[in-house]
Design an enzyme around this catalytic site. Structure first.
Site, PDB file in Angstrom:
ATOM      1  N   HIS A 519     -11.291 -66.809 -14.792  1.00  0.00           N
ATOM      2  CA  HIS A 519     -12.425 -67.489 -15.418  1.00  0.00           C
ATOM      3  C   HIS A 519     -12.061 -68.949 -15.727  1.00  0.00           C
ATOM      4  O   HIS A 519     -12.781 -69.871 -15.353  1.00  0.00           O
ATOM      5  CB  HIS A 519     -12.808 -66.726 -16.690  1.00  0.00           C
ATOM      6  CG  HIS A 519     -13.837 -67.385 -17.553  1.00  0.00           C
ATOM      7  ND1 HIS A 519     -15.142 -66.932 -17.650  1.00  0.00           N
ATOM      8  CD2 HIS A 519     -13.770 -68.465 -18.370  1.00  0.00           C
ATOM      9  CE1 HIS A 519     -15.807 -67.696 -18.487  1.00  0.00           C
ATOM     10  NE2 HIS A 519     -14.994 -68.646 -18.948  1.00  0.00           N
ATOM     11  N   GLU A 520     -10.942 -69.147 -16.395  1.00  0.00           N
ATOM     12  CA  GLU A 520     -10.556 -70.517 -16.768  1.00  0.00           C
ATOM     13  C   GLU A 520     -10.293 -71.371 -15.533  1.00  0.00           C
ATOM     14  O   GLU A 520     -10.680 -72.534 -15.475  1.00  0.00           O
ATOM     15  CB  GLU A 520      -9.334 -70.509 -17.688  1.00  0.00           C
ATOM     16  CG  GLU A 520      -9.529 -69.781 -19.022  1.00  0.00           C
ATOM     17  CD  GLU A 520     -10.766 -70.200 -19.785  1.00  0.00           C
ATOM     18  OE1 GLU A 520     -11.276 -71.316 -19.563  1.00  0.00           O
ATOM     19  OE2 GLU A 520     -11.255 -69.389 -20.601  1.00  0.00           O
ATOM     20  N   HIS A 523     -13.431 -72.558 -13.956  1.00  0.00           N
ATOM     21  CA  HIS A 523     -14.104 -73.656 -14.671  1.00  0.00           C
ATOM     22  C   HIS A 523     -13.821 -75.014 -14.034  1.00  0.00           C
ATOM     23  O   HIS A 523     -14.642 -75.918 -14.087  1.00  0.00           O
ATOM     24  CB  HIS A 523     -13.669 -73.685 -16.136  1.00  0.00           C
ATOM     25  CG  HIS A 523     -14.571 -72.904 -17.036  1.00  0.00           C
ATOM     26  ND1 HIS A 523     -15.946 -73.002 -16.976  1.00  0.00           N
ATOM     27  CD2 HIS A 523     -14.296 -72.021 -18.028  1.00  0.00           C
ATOM     28  CE1 HIS A 523     -16.473 -72.201 -17.889  1.00  0.00           C
ATOM     29  NE2 HIS A 523     -15.497 -71.587 -18.532  1.00  0.00           N
ATOM     30  N   GLU A 584     -20.388 -70.981 -17.520  1.00  0.00           N
ATOM     31  CA  GLU A 584     -19.677 -69.771 -17.953  1.00  0.00           C
ATOM     32  C   GLU A 584     -19.927 -68.599 -17.012  1.00  0.00           C
ATOM     33  O   GLU A 584     -19.015 -67.834 -16.712  1.00  0.00           O
ATOM     34  CB  GLU A 584     -20.096 -69.400 -19.387  1.00  0.00           C
ATOM     35  CG  GLU A 584     -19.715 -70.442 -20.422  1.00  0.00           C
ATOM     36  CD  GLU A 584     -18.218 -70.708 -20.477  1.00  0.00           C
ATOM     37  OE1 GLU A 584     -17.438 -69.801 -20.093  1.00  0.00           O
ATOM     38  OE2 GLU A 584     -17.834 -71.818 -20.875  1.00  0.00           O
ATOM     39  N   ASP A 588     -17.280 -66.531 -14.924  1.00  0.00           N
ATOM     40  CA  ASP A 588     -17.143 -65.069 -15.020  1.00  0.00           C
ATOM     41  C   ASP A 588     -17.128 -64.424 -13.638  1.00  0.00           C
ATOM     42  O   ASP A 588     -16.292 -63.558 -13.345  1.00  0.00           O
ATOM     43  CB  ASP A 588     -18.317 -64.472 -15.820  1.00  0.00           C
ATOM     44  CG  ASP A 588     -18.101 -64.572 -17.331  1.00  0.00           C
ATOM     45  OD1 ASP A 588     -16.972 -64.880 -17.759  1.00  0.00           O
ATOM     46  OD2 ASP A 588     -19.073 -64.336 -18.078  1.00  0.00           O
TER      47      ASP A 588
END
Ligand code: ZN
Length: 689
Positions: A519-520, A523, A584, A588
């Site tokens: 996830h990070e 980003h 987000e 995800d």
């Protein structure tokens, strides 16, 4: 209580409880450590292919009803409560007489002063009287703006924000940023929307202002009039403010200009004088987040009588300090903020609030003690391996995309190769030796910590960015990607079950912390992150056809999540805002894909240990991966809080963080034998990464 902190970070999960404070509730039994894969938390009577959230979380949601002191309670909060109980034992020990280190003495004294409710109550409003007297003495606009600067430096921000942050075009340097600010309610929509619910909120807010100002010594009549003035003035500030969705796009907040140019936007504000009073070095140029805000603020400074500004500043001081003052202030603040707005039934126990406040104010004095207790070296080494595996998958994923040109793939790979990882805690800690903490001055301690942070922030102006600094304290159950630093950050607090355990099979760890890592990392390549290059500068590295291809795929995700209903109650239906949550949701979906790729390659390469077809508790590794992933998001939420979050939170609620992602995953129906037509198998799935 904190100064405006300018960062360009995207978090894994939203907001912990809003800063609230004091009241007396009996201490509760220490929380127990959560578990990683909880079969009893599932609802095996339901169909995984029809409602996977119910299947993975149905049991947990029944056995964990919303506690009275929470507006939302999920697996995150389970871990937060567990971490907090560890911090509590550290703080109770540190606050007692004995042989302690300097850090222990400091956090112990801070905690003790906060827990000393008797002294806090006896002081009543006294701790903020010096500030209120300064407001009362104001005669003209110049004096008022001077006070705005002094309040900012003293931990009481008001009409606009000021602080240091990286230059969006030269990310290695810190520059000054001024930006919109000044609202008490969490979003401009609270002031501007005309639907019945928002009209009701404004009515309740006015009553709340009246009660709090009455407690602060005004007559109810005067406080009632003031409430009208404050609401009207804040509504004008709201009109001047940019909305949340627009602010996600860095180009909308990227306006570097000279101080003279800023002065032309708002000639009523003597900015050089402001900078001096706030403790900044002399500035030539700075970034202005929202120029239009300052133009409109300037007009307001002229049109609003000084008496209105005085009323507003008085309110800002009382309201932001209320959680720290005596019981009547704390209770009134909770009645509105916690109970009415969020649906939380009871205030948290005082020790919980005092523990969280110690962490928030002296986090890097408490951090090293926590880390020594809760974060073994073994866990860090295991994390290093997991991060490396997920990064490798991201490289493979980029190369496999059929819609991206070879040139852009190369550029994406360069960005990926420059991502750096921070795991657990800072390599060097803040030095709080200049912060004076007294056992009998709780509010003074909070101010001292705020002033310390403000001075640190001012000292960064014009200096190189220190990428080793953290924006989260070590016990935090969260993670973030920093766009300007191009790094991923995982505090020790999240490297625990249900996210991560050295005792469970790899499938469950990949579904938990593996997805968080993915996830990070994603980003850096979401709808906004993609606008920054590997050095953290705003720069377009996308080929002419690749940008539109990305946008088309992102639009699919935005539309999908906009169709989800976040809350349905007597006040009607609120849908998720697909544009607010796009970054987000993209992260995800990408995160799960990368974590699954890593698990598959590990299972394929495995000589011994986990195998792709080996069942544990009756589930294959792929099934355990998805269940482990979903169980991170089991939660119960009060409808009021769900409504609040739909407005302000860039993250989707737990239910849709699960369902939205598994619906898009081609691996999910394979793992659970779902077929076309099942609710978890949409006709058209969305794929960005
Ligand atoms: Zn995120």
């Amino acid at each position: 209580m904190r100064f405006l902190k300018i960062t360009f970070a995207t978090l894994f999960a939203c907001c912990a409880a809003l800063a609230q404070t004091p009241a007396q509730t009996p201490a509760q039994t220490p929380a127990t450590a959560p578990v990683s894969f909880d079969k009893s938390g599932m609802d095996l009577t339901s169909d995984a292919c029809q409602d996977f959230y119910q299947y993975a979380c149905g049991g947990w949601r029944v056995s964990h009803p919303l506690p009275a002191d929470k507006a939302r309670y999920g697996r995150f909060d389970e871990l937060r409560e567990y971490n907090r109980s560890l911090l509590r034992s550290i703080l109770e020990n540190a606050s007692k007489p004995g042989k302690h280190t300097a850090n222990e003495r400091k956090v112990g004294a801070f905690y003790a002063a906060c827990m000393d409710e008797k002294t806090v109550d006896a002081k009543g409003i006294e701790p903020i009287e010096p500030w209120l007297n300064k407001v009362a003495a104001l005669d003209n606009r110049r004096q008022m703006l001077d006070l705005v600067a002094k309040m900012q430096a003293g931990g009481l921000p008001s009409v606009f924000g000021f602080g240091s942050g990286p230059d969006l075009h030269n990310s290695t340097m810190n520059i000054a940023h001024v930006d919109q600010g000044g609202l008490t309610l969490g979003d401009r929509d609270y002031y501007l929307k005309q639907d019945a619910k928002m009209v009701e909120v404004r009515g309740k807010y006015r009553e709340h202002i009246q009660r709090l100002l009455t407690l602060a010594g005004e007559t109810p009549e005067r406080a009632g009039d003031d409430a009208k003035t404050i609401l009207a003035l804040e509504s004008k500030i709201a009109e001047a403010s940019m909305d949340r969705v627009s602010r996600r796009d860095p180009k909308n907040i990227d306006h570097k200009m000279t101080v003279a140019e800023l002065g032309e936007l708002a000639p009523e504000i003597d900015f050089p004088r402001y900078f001096k009073l706030v403790g900044s070095e002399e500035l030539d140029s700075l970034n202005v987040g929202n120029p239009e805000f300052f133009r409109k603020l300037n007009a307001m400074l002229v049109s609003e009588p000084i008496e209105n500004w005085k009323t507003y500043l008085r309110w800002r001081i009382v309201k932001s300090s209320a959680p720290l003052l005596s019981k009547p202030f704390v209770d009134e603040n909770f009645e509105f903020q916690g109970k009415y707005l969020s649906g939380q039934k009871e205030l948290e126990a005082r020790w919980k609030r005092c523990t969280s406040m110690t962490d928030a104010n002296l986090g890097e004095a408490l951090g090293p003690i926590y880390v020594a207790k809760a974060f073994p070296k073994k866990a860090k080494e295991r994390m290093d391996t997991l991060v490396a595996a997920i990064e490798k998958s991201m490289g493979n994923d980029i190369q496999s995309l059929d819609w991206m040109s070879p040139e852009t793939k190369k550029a994406a790979d360069v960005k990926l190769s420059r991502v750096s990882n921070k795991i657990g805690y800072p390599v060097k800690w803040k030095n709080y030796s200049t912060v004076v903490i007294k056992r009998n001055d709780f509010v003074g301690n909070v101010r001292a910590a705020s002033v310390f942070e403000h001075k640190r922030d001012m000292a960064k102006l014009g200096k190189p960015v220190d990428k080793t600094e953290w924006q989260m304290t070590p016990p935090t159950v969260n993670a973030y990607y920093d766009q300007s630093e191009n790094n991923i950050n995982f505090p020790a607090g999240i490297l625990q079950p249900p996210f991560f355990s050295t005792k469970v099979d790899e499938a469950v760890n990949y579904g938990g912390i593996g997805v968080v890592i993915g996830h990070e990392l994603t980003h850096g390549f979401d709808d906004q992150g993609r606008k920054f290059d590997g050095d953290g500068n705003l720069a377009n590295w996308w080929g002419p056809k690749d940008g539109p291809e990305f946008e088309r795929r992102a639009q699919c995700v935005a539309d999908e999540y906009s169709s989800f209903v976040a809350v349905k109650d007597d006040n009607g239906e609120v849908h998720l805002n697909g544009k607010l949550t796009l970054g987000e949701n993209t992260a995800d979906n990408g995160g799960l894909k990368l974590a699954f790729m890593s698990l598959t390659s590990q299972l394929g390469a495995s000589q011994s240990g986990d195998k792709a077809d080996e069942k544990i508790d009756g589930f294959t590794p792929a099934q355990r991966f998805f269940i482990g992933f979903a169980q991170v998001w089991c939660e119960n939420v009060a409808p009021q809080r769900a409504r609040e979050l739909a407005l302000i939170d860039p993250h989707s609620p737990g239910r849709f963080r699960v369902i939205g992602v598994v619906r898009n995953s081609p691996e999910f129906p394979k793992a659970f034998g779902c077929k076309a037509g099942d609710a978890m198998v949409p006709k058209q799935a969305c794929h960005v990464w």
